[in-house]
Design an enzyme around this catalytic site. Structure first.
Site, mmCIF file in Angstrom:
data_model
loop_
_atom_site.group_PDB
_atom_site.id
_atom_site.type_symbol
_atom_site.label_atom_id
_atom_site.label_comp_id
_atom_site.label_asym_id
_atom_site.label_seq_id
_atom_site.Cartn_x
_atom_site.Cartn_y
_atom_site.Cartn_z
ATOM 1 C CB CYS A 235 -0.879 -0.011 1.244
ATOM 2 S SG CYS A 235 -1.991 -1.412 1.308
ATOM 3 C CB ALA A 236 3.347 2.049 -2.458
ATOM 4 C CB ALA A 237 0.068 6.305 -2.775
ATOM 5 N N PRO A 238 1.575 7.765 -0.286
ATOM 6 C CG PRO A 238 2.159 9.685 0.883
ATOM 7 C CD PRO A 238 1.362 8.432 1.017
ATOM 8 N N GLY A 239 4.249 7.253 -0.732
ATOM 9 C CA GLY A 239 5.574 6.746 -1.067
ATOM 10 C C GLY A 239 6.663 7.061 -0.071
ATOM 11 C CE LYS A 241 5.436 3.475 6.930
ATOM 12 N NZ LYS A 241 4.412 4.478 6.587
ATOM 13 C CG ASP A 286 -7.262 -4.470 -4.862
ATOM 14 O OD1 ASP A 286 -6.484 -4.758 -3.935
ATOM 15 O OD2 ASP A 286 -8.491 -4.505 -4.759
ATOM 16 C CB CYS A 354 -0.403 6.379 11.536
ATOM 17 S SG CYS A 354 -1.454 6.686 10.129
HETATM 18 C C1 LIG Z 1 -1.570 4.409 4.973
HETATM 19 S S1 LIG Z 1 -1.468 4.679 3.291
HETATM 20 C C2 LIG Z 1 0.151 4.148 2.903
HETATM 21 C C3 LIG Z 1 1.225 5.123 3.241
HETATM 22 C C4 LIG Z 1 2.558 4.747 2.629
HETATM 23 N N1 LIG Z 1 2.977 3.433 3.071
HETATM 24 C C5 LIG Z 1 3.645 5.722 2.968
HETATM 25 O O1 LIG Z 1 4.462 5.453 3.838
HETATM 26 O O2 LIG Z 1 3.695 6.775 2.320
HETATM 27 C C6 LIG Z 1 -2.416 3.407 2.624
HETATM 28 C C7 LIG Z 1 -2.425 3.400 1.098
HETATM 29 O O3 LIG Z 1 -2.943 2.146 0.682
HETATM 30 C C8 LIG Z 1 -3.708 2.341 -0.481
HETATM 31 N N2 LIG Z 1 -4.574 1.169 -0.638
HETATM 32 C C9 LIG Z 1 -5.723 0.890 0.015
HETATM 33 N N3 LIG Z 1 -6.234 -0.282 -0.390
HETATM 34 C C10 LIG Z 1 -5.363 -0.757 -1.319
HETATM 35 C C11 LIG Z 1 -5.326 -1.945 -2.105
HETATM 36 N N4 LIG Z 1 -6.283 -2.851 -1.999
HETATM 37 N N5 LIG Z 1 -4.292 -2.132 -2.951
HETATM 38 C C12 LIG Z 1 -3.297 -1.195 -3.049
HETATM 39 N N6 LIG Z 1 -3.303 -0.051 -2.338
HETATM 40 C C13 LIG Z 1 -4.313 0.158 -1.485
HETATM 41 C C14 LIG Z 1 -4.432 3.628 -0.200
HETATM 42 O O4 LIG Z 1 -4.884 4.204 -1.381
HETATM 43 C C15 LIG Z 1 -3.348 4.434 0.470
HETATM 44 O O5 LIG Z 1 -2.645 5.177 -0.472
#
Ligand SMILES: C[S@@+](CC[C@H](N)C(=O)[O-])C[C@H]1O[C@@H](n2cnc3c(N)ncnc32)[C@H](O)[C@@H]1O
Length: 688
Positions: A235-239, A241, A286, A354
Site C-alpha cells: 500500500c505504497a502511496a504517497p511513497g 516508505k 489492487d 498510524c
Molecule cells: C496508509 S497509506 C500508505 C502510506 C505509505 N505506506 C507511505 O508510507 O507513504 C495506505 C495506502 O494504501 C492504499 N490502498 C488501500 N487499499 C489498497 C489496495 N487494496 N491495494 C493497493 N493499495 C491500497 C491507499 O490508497 C493508500 O494510499
C-alpha cells in the site's frame, strides 16, 4: 450536602472502571466497552466521557495536586474523581447527583477553575507539537553533507547520545532553537525543535530532505532488507516508505510499489521520480488481486494499509464508529493474510498503522497469525531494538501483543504508530517452496501429457491412443532418462524435455549467479547509511573537510540491530536453496520469468501502469475500503515540494557506503549566531 442513600450514577462508575483498566492494563476503551457487554448502556456517552478523561488526565493530575485533593479526600476513588472532574470541567460542566463523590468534587470547583485559568498558557504549551523530523534522502545527499549544510546555516549539531533511549528523549526535549540532532535509531533521520520550518528550504525543494516522522521510518528500519533484496510495498502511496526503502537498499535491488487509488498512484510515481528512487517499480493495482506466482521473487514486504489514522491526532483515543473500526480491522486482516500466503519467498513482513486502536493492530496480528496457513512468528521488537524502546502492544493479546511496538506521542515524541515484525518460519518456507515446486511439476507433467495427446490427434489422426501408455511425465532425472527409451511417437516430448532441461540449466545458472552476488555483498550492505566521523561539531568551529572512505560502512545501530537477523536471513535462504533438491531449481525454472525480468530491469526506473481497477470485480471489502481512502491522513499530509530552486552541492552525491558514522558524544559550546530569516517557524506537517 450529600445524601447517604444516593448512589453515584451508574455510568460514571462504569466509566471509572474502564478508565482504570485502560490505564493500568492497556487495551482500548472501545474493546473494553463492547467486550464488557454493556450494550444496554449508552456506550457512546460512556465512550465520550472516558476518552475525554484520558485526553485531559495530565492536566487533571496537576489540578488535583494543586489542591491536594486525593490527600484531603482519602476515601475518594481517584479514577472516579477524574471522571467526575472531566464532566465538571470539560463535559456537561455540571454534576447532577447528590452522591458523596459528586458533592466532594463540586466542593473543589472553584479551586479547579482558578487553577485552570491561571495555567491556561501551560496547558497550551503542553499541547505544542512534537519535534520536527526530517529524513535525509540519501539517494541525493549524504547524511554528513546534510549535517554540514545545516551547520553552514548556523544550526548547531548536537551529537546523539551514546546512552539509553531515555537519555536521547531527554536530549530531544532539551533541543533549543537552531539545535538539531540525529535520531537514536534511524540515522538518516534528523530531529529539530518543534515548529522548525522547512517548507521553503532548498534541500526540501530539491527532495534531498523529506518531511517524514521518525515513527514511520521505523518500518523500513526494522524490515532491514539487505541491498539486492526484492521488496514489496503493498500500500505504497504517497511513497514515504517506498522511497525510504529505495535509499535503504541504495537502489540496488527491486522495490515493487503497489497502489490502487489512481490519484495517489500518480503522487507516488511523481515522488519516486523526484527522489531518484530508481529501484522502484510502481504498480497501479489492487494488491489484493496479486495472485500467488506473480512477483514471486518478493523477499520482504511492507504492509502499511489504510487505517483510522488515530495516531496522527494529538488526542490519542479518538472516537470512531464501531462499525467503521470493524470494517477496517477486517480489511487489514485480509491484507495481512494475503501478504503471508501469496509470496512463497517472503521471509519478513512489517505491518504498520498510524492508529492507536488495538483492533487495527494487535488484534489484526493475533487473529491472522493464529489462523494463518503459513507459519509466521511475531518478532520481539524490543529485542530487535536492543531493549531501547518503551511502548509495546497490550498484554491482553498475549506475547504476540507485547512483541509489537507502539510509538506514543507523549513518550516517544513522535506521531502515534504501531508496528509488528513477522518472520516466516524456516521450515515453513522450505515446505512452501517444495509445495510450489511440486505443483509446478504437476502442472508441467499435465501440460506435457496434454501436448502429447494433442500431437497424437492433430499430427497423426490415425494413431491409436496407445501411445498414451508410453507417456511418462518428467518428475525427476531418472524419469527423463527413461523417456529416452520411448517410441518414436514420444520424440516430440523428448524435444520438450530437452528444451526444458536447457532452460533448467540457464535458470539454474542465474539462480547461482544471484546467490553468488548476494554472498559477495559486504556486511555493510545491511546497514542504513549514517554520518561521517569527520562531521565536525560546533565547538570545533571548523568542519573538517577530509572524508574517510571505508570499505566497511556504516551505521552502528542499523548494523547491530538488524544485521544479525539479516545475515541470518541471507544464510537461511542460501542454505535453503542449497538443501532443496532439484525440484526447487525446476520450480524456479518453470517460473523463471522473474529472475530474467529482474536482471533485465535492474537499476532501471520503470513505471508500470497495470490494468486499472475494475470496480465490478471488487469484492465487498475492497469496495468498502474506498471509503477509507479519504481517511488516509497521509494523502492530505504528503509534502512533496513542487518548486525547484537552483542546485548546489552536486559534489555531495556520493554513495552511502562512503559515509562514516558520528562518534556518539555530546558536543556543543557557544550557540552560533542566529540567522533569523532562515529559521522561521510554522506548522508544516510531516507525514506518517
Ligand atoms: C496508509 S497509506 C500508505 C502510506 C505509505 N505506506 C507511505 O508510507 O507513504 C495506505 C495506502 O494504501 C492504499 N490502498 C488501500 N487499499 C489498497 C489496495 N487494496 N491495494 C493497493 N493499495 C491500497 C491507499 O490508497 C493508500 O494510499
Amino acid at each position: 450536602m450529600f445524601e447517604h442513600s444516593v448512589k453515584v450514577p451508574r455510568h460514571y462508575k462504569i466509566a471509572a472502571n474502564i478508565f482504570k483498566k485502560v490505564s493500568t492494563e492497556g487495551g482500548s476503551v472501545k474493546s473494553l466497552l463492547y467486550d464488557n457487554k454493556l450494550r444496554h448502556f449508552r456506550t457512546d456517552v460512556l465512550f465520550a466521557i472516558i476518552t475525554e478523561t484520558i485526553k485531559h488526565v495530565a492536566e487533571i493530575d496537576k489540578i488535583f495536586e494543586s489542591c491536594s485533593l486525593l490527600e484531603n479526600e482519602p476515601r475518594l476513588d481517584p479514577w472516579l474523581a477524574k471522571i467526575l472532574t472531566t464532566e465538571l470541567l470539560y463535559g456537561k460542566k455540571e454534576l447532577p447527583g447528590k452522591s458523596k463523590p459528586e458533592q466532594t468534587i463540586l466542593s473543589y470547583r472553584e479551586k479547579f477553575e482558578n487553577y485552570k485559568s491561571e495555567h491556561q498558557d501551560d496547558t497550551k504549551a503542553e499541547a505544542t507539537p512534537r519535534p520536527r523530523y526530517i529524513r535525509v534522502n540519501t539517494n541525493l545527499l549524504t547524511t554528513s553533507d546534510a549535517i554540514r549544510w545545516f551547520q553552514d546555516e548556523e544550526y548547531r549539531f548536537i551529537r546523539c547520545t551514546s546512552g539509553s533511549y531515555d537519555d536521547y528523549l531527554e536530549q530531544v526535549k532539551n533541543l533549543t532553537e537552531y539545535d538539531f540532532t540525529q535520531d537514536y535509531h534511524v540515522k538518516t533521520v534528523f530531529v529539530f525543535p518543534p515548529g522548525t520550518k522547512f517548507h521553503n528550504h532548498e534541500l526540501y525543494l530539491e527532495n534531498k530532505i523529506i518531511l517524514q516522522n521518525k515513527a514511520s521510518t521505523l518500518s523500513v528500519h526494522l524490515l532491514a532488507p539487505p541491498t539486492g533484496s526484492v521488496v514489496l510495498d503493498m500500500c505504497a502511496a504517497p511513497g514515504m516508505k517506498t522511497t525510504q526503502l529505495a535509499a535503504y537498499i541504495r537502489n540496488n535491488g527491486k522495490i515493487y510499489a503497489v497502489e490502487r487509488n489512481e490519484k495517489r498512484y500518480q503522487i507516488l510515481c511523481d515522488f519516486v521520480q523526484k527522489t531518484a528512487s530508481s529501484s522502484v517499480q510502481t504498480i497501479h493495482r489492487d494488491c489484493l488481486e496479486i495472485k500467488k506466482g506473480e512477483y514471486e521473487d518478493v523477499e520482504y514486504i511492507i504492509l502499511d494499509p489504510s487505517c483510522s489514522g488515530s495516531g496522527m491526532d494529538i488526542s490519542v483515543h479518538n472516537y470512531i464508529e464501531e462499525s467503521r473500526l470493524a470494517k477496517l480491522t477486517s480489511l487489514q486482516e485480509k491484507f495481512l493474510k494475503h501478504a503471508m500466503n501469496s509470496f512463497p519467498k517472503a521471509k519478513r513482513i512489517v505491518y504498520s498503522t498510524c492508529s492507536m486502536f488495538p483492533e487495527e493492530n494487535e488484534r489484526v496480528i493475533t487473529n491472522v497469525v493464529k489462523t494463518s496457513r503459513a507459519k509466521w512468528r511475531v518478532q520481539d521488537v524490543k529485542e530487535l531494538l536492543k531493549g531501547q524502546w518503551n511502548n509495546f502492544g497490550s498484554a491482553m493479546y498475549g506475547s504476540m501483543g507485547t512483541r509489537c511496538l507502539y510509538a506514543k506521542p507523549e513518550v516517544d515524541l513522535t506521531t502515534g504508530f504501531f508496528l509488528a515484525v513477522l518472520d516466516r518460519d524456516q521450515k515453513d518456507m522450505e515446505k512452501s517452496l517444495k509445495m510450489e515446486s511440486e505443483l509446478a511439476h504437476k502442472n508441467k507433467s499435465k501440460q506435457e501429457y496434454l501436448n502429447f495427446i494433442d500431437r497424437k490427434y492433430n499430427l497423426n489422426s490415425n494413431d491409436s491412443v496407445e501411445g498414451v501408455e508410453n507417456f511418462k511425465p518428467s518428475v525427476d532425472k531418472s524419469d527423463k532418462k527413461k523417456k529416452n527409451k520411448h517410441s518414436q511417437s514420444d520424440d516430440s516430448i523428448e524435444q520438450d524435455n530437452i528444451k526444458d532441461n536447457s532452460n533448467d540449466i540457464s535458470v539454474n545458472a542465474k539462480v547461482k549467479k544471484h546467490k553468488k552476488n548476494k554472498r559477495s555483498q559486504p556486511e555493510s550492505d545491511f546497514a542504513e547509511p549514517t554520518v561521517e566521523d569527520d562531521v565536525g561539531c560546533d565547538t570545533e568551529q571548523v568542519v573538517k573537510k577530509k572524508k574517510k572512505k571505508r570499505d566497511k560502512p556504516d551505521d552502528e545501530t542499523e548494523n547491530s540491530v538488524n544485521g544479525t537477523s539479516n545475515r541470518k536471513h541471507k544464510l537461511d535462504i542460501e542454505n535453503l536453496a542449497d538443501n532443496l533438491n532439484e525440484l526447487v531449481v525446476d520450480n524456479l525454472c518453470d517460473s523463471g520469468e522473474p529472475v530474467k525480468k529482474k536482471n533485465k530491469k535492474k537499476d532501471k526506473h520503470k513505471i508500470v501502469i497495470e490494468d486499472s481497477y475494475n470496480v465490478d470485480d471488487k469484492d465487498e471489502l475492497a469496495q468498502k475500503s474506498d471509503e477509507y481512502l479519504s481517511q488516509d491522513v497521509n494523502s492530505s499530509e504528503l509534502e512533496i515540494p513542487v518548486k525547484k530552486k537552483k542546485k548546489r552541492n552536486k559534489e555531495n552525491m556520493e554513495t552511502e557506503s562512503d559515509q562514516l558514522q558520528v562518534d556518539t558524544e555530546m558536543v556543543t559550546d557557544e550557540p552560533p549566531k542566529k540567522k533569523k530569516k532562515k529559521h522561521k517557524r510554522n506548522e508544516n506537517k510531516e507525514t506518517c
